[in-house]
Each structure stands twice: as structure tokens, then as C-alpha cells.
Design an enzyme around this catalytic site. Structure first.
Site, PDB file in Angstrom:
ATOM      1  N   SER A  64       4.948  -0.016   7.634  1.00  0.00           N
ATOM      2  CA  SER A  64       5.680  -0.465   6.452  1.00  0.00           C
ATOM      3  C   SER A  64       5.196   0.224   5.182  1.00  0.00           C
ATOM      4  O   SER A  64       4.061   0.682   5.089  1.00  0.00           O
ATOM      5  CB  SER A  64       5.530  -1.982   6.281  1.00  0.00           C
ATOM      6  OG  SER A  64       6.266  -2.654   7.265  1.00  0.00           O
ATOM      7  N   GLN A  65       6.083   0.237   4.205  1.00  0.00           N
ATOM      8  CA  GLN A  65       5.763   0.737   2.875  1.00  0.00           C
ATOM      9  C   GLN A  65       4.633  -0.138   2.291  1.00  0.00           C
ATOM     10  O   GLN A  65       4.699  -1.363   2.371  1.00  0.00           O
ATOM     11  CB  GLN A  65       7.026   0.609   2.028  1.00  0.00           C
ATOM     12  CG  GLN A  65       6.904   1.100   0.622  1.00  0.00           C
ATOM     13  CD  GLN A  65       8.195   0.861  -0.158  1.00  0.00           C
ATOM     14  OE1 GLN A  65       9.194   0.414   0.399  1.00  0.00           O
ATOM     15  NE2 GLN A  65       8.160   1.149  -1.435  1.00  0.00           N
TER      16      GLN A  65
END
Length: 213
Positions: A64-65
């Protein structure tokens, strides 16, 4: 792979980016500054490790970011010793952050390839979740319930009732809800059947998969 001064410098810059996007929890920001994200990615992506972006990992999943990881973690309001259920271990990056914050982490992954990899990888870096489980996140983990909070790191078309039922009174569930695009949603359990719901804008996640076995 090592964690060098250069990596640490790049991490500090990443933390500043995340902070400028609105993350204010100092413990979360400090946690991000400590975790060597480049070690959680395939070597081909090392140049991208400290950009605030999601990237592909094994089994058609993504890491994930960092902003998203920080955003979800901030919503959890983690306290040391909290018992937290994570749905979707993935690369283990979010798991590592919860460990750094002092939580007892129970994490479920349904992709065998990722489960095997992360089970060895996290302890090798010194992150020790309470339990990593290969299984179906939609069912949660009844044997260890209730939880102080539950975090879902994949897009859920609907909110699994099992997860709501496994929260303590006062517990928090953070889950991205939707099909193509998800709305980050926080549920706070107020009573046996009473939940408070808050929505926090749109995010994009890989889909949450049911166990087809």
C-alpha cells in the site's frame, strides 16, 4: 539488503510528504520513519520504495501507499498493548507498523505465497506479530476475539458481519468499502448491536478475496 543512511534519509523525506498530506499522529509518523520499506519490495522497485505510491508485490497484490497505511493506522488510534486483527497481511508493511506501535497483531492472509514469505520475513527483521494465519479474512478470527480494533487492507464489496461482531465495545473497524473505488469507513462499536459509522473519502485497494477452497 541493508538499511543505509541513504535509505534513512529517503524515509525522512517520505515522512514529510505524508505529514504534509495531513497525517498528524506523531507515533504513526515516527513508526514510518523506522520501517525499511525498501526491504518489503522486490529489488526491481528499490528506486520507488520511498515514493508515496502503491507498488506491485507477489500474487497480484500491492504494497500500500505509505499515506494510506498511515491514514488507516491513525484512524485506529493504536495504544500500546492493543489487540488488533489485520485482514490482509500482504507484504507485511502495515503489520510491521502496528508492531512498532506496540500492538499485539493477529494477521490473516489468504494468498499462500504471501503467507509463506511474510511468515519468515517479518521475524527476520525483528517484527513479531502475535500470530500470522493463512485463512479467510471475511470470517475474522473468532478464537481470539474480541479485538480492540480491526483493520482491513483490501477493498471489501460489503462489510463482513463477522468482523463487526469480533470488536470489543468501544472497538474500531477501519475498512475500505466498495467495488472499483472504495470509501474508507470507520465503525466504532457502541453497544451489542449499535455501531457509529464515519466515512473518509475515496481510496483504491486490491479486492478482498473470499476463501474459495
Amino acid at each position: 539488503m541493508k538499511d543505509t543512511f541513504k535509505h534513512k534519509g529517503l524515509r525522512q523525506k517520505l515522512v514529510e510528504v505524508v505529514k504534509n498530506k495531513g497525517i498528524t499522529d506523531e507515533k504513526v509518523l515516527d513508526g514510518l520513519s523506522k520501517i525499511p520499506r525498501h526491504l518489503f519490495m522486490d529489488s526491481g522497485f528499490l528506486d520507488h520504495a520511498y515514493q508515496d505510491k502503491a507498488f506491485p508485490i507477489a500474487a497480484d497484490q500491492t504494497i500500500s501507499q505509505p499515506y494510506t497505511v498511515a491514514f488507516q493506522t491513525e484512524l485506529l488510534q493504536v495504544k500500546k498493548g492493543d489487540k488488533i486483527l489485520e485482514i490482509g497481511t500482504g507484504s507485511g508493511y502495515q503489520t510491521a507498523l502496528l508492531c512498532v506501535l506496540g500492538a499485539q497483531v493477529f494477521s490473516i492472509e489468504r494468498q499462500q505465497e504471501l503467507f509463506k514469505k511474510t511468515s519468515k520475513f517479518l521475524p527476520s527483521l525483528g517484527y513479531r506479530p502475535k500470530k500470522l494465519i493463512f485463512g479467510d479474512g471475511y470470517k475474522g478470527l473468532k478464537t481470539e476475539a474480541p479485538f480492540d480494533s480491526i483493520i482491513v487492507t483490501a477493498g471489501a464489496p460489503l462489510v463482513p458481519k463477522a468482523l463487526l461482531g469480533q470488536l470489543k465495545i468501544g472497538g474500531r473497524l477501519v475498512i475500505p468499502v466498495g467495488d472499483q473505488v472504495q470509501t474508507m469507513t470507520l465503525f466504532i462499536r457502541k453497544g451489542e448491536k449499535e455501531f457509529e459509522q464515519h466515512e473518509f473519502g475515496e481510496f483504491r485497494f486490491v479486492p478482498m478475496l473470499e476463501d474459495k477452497n
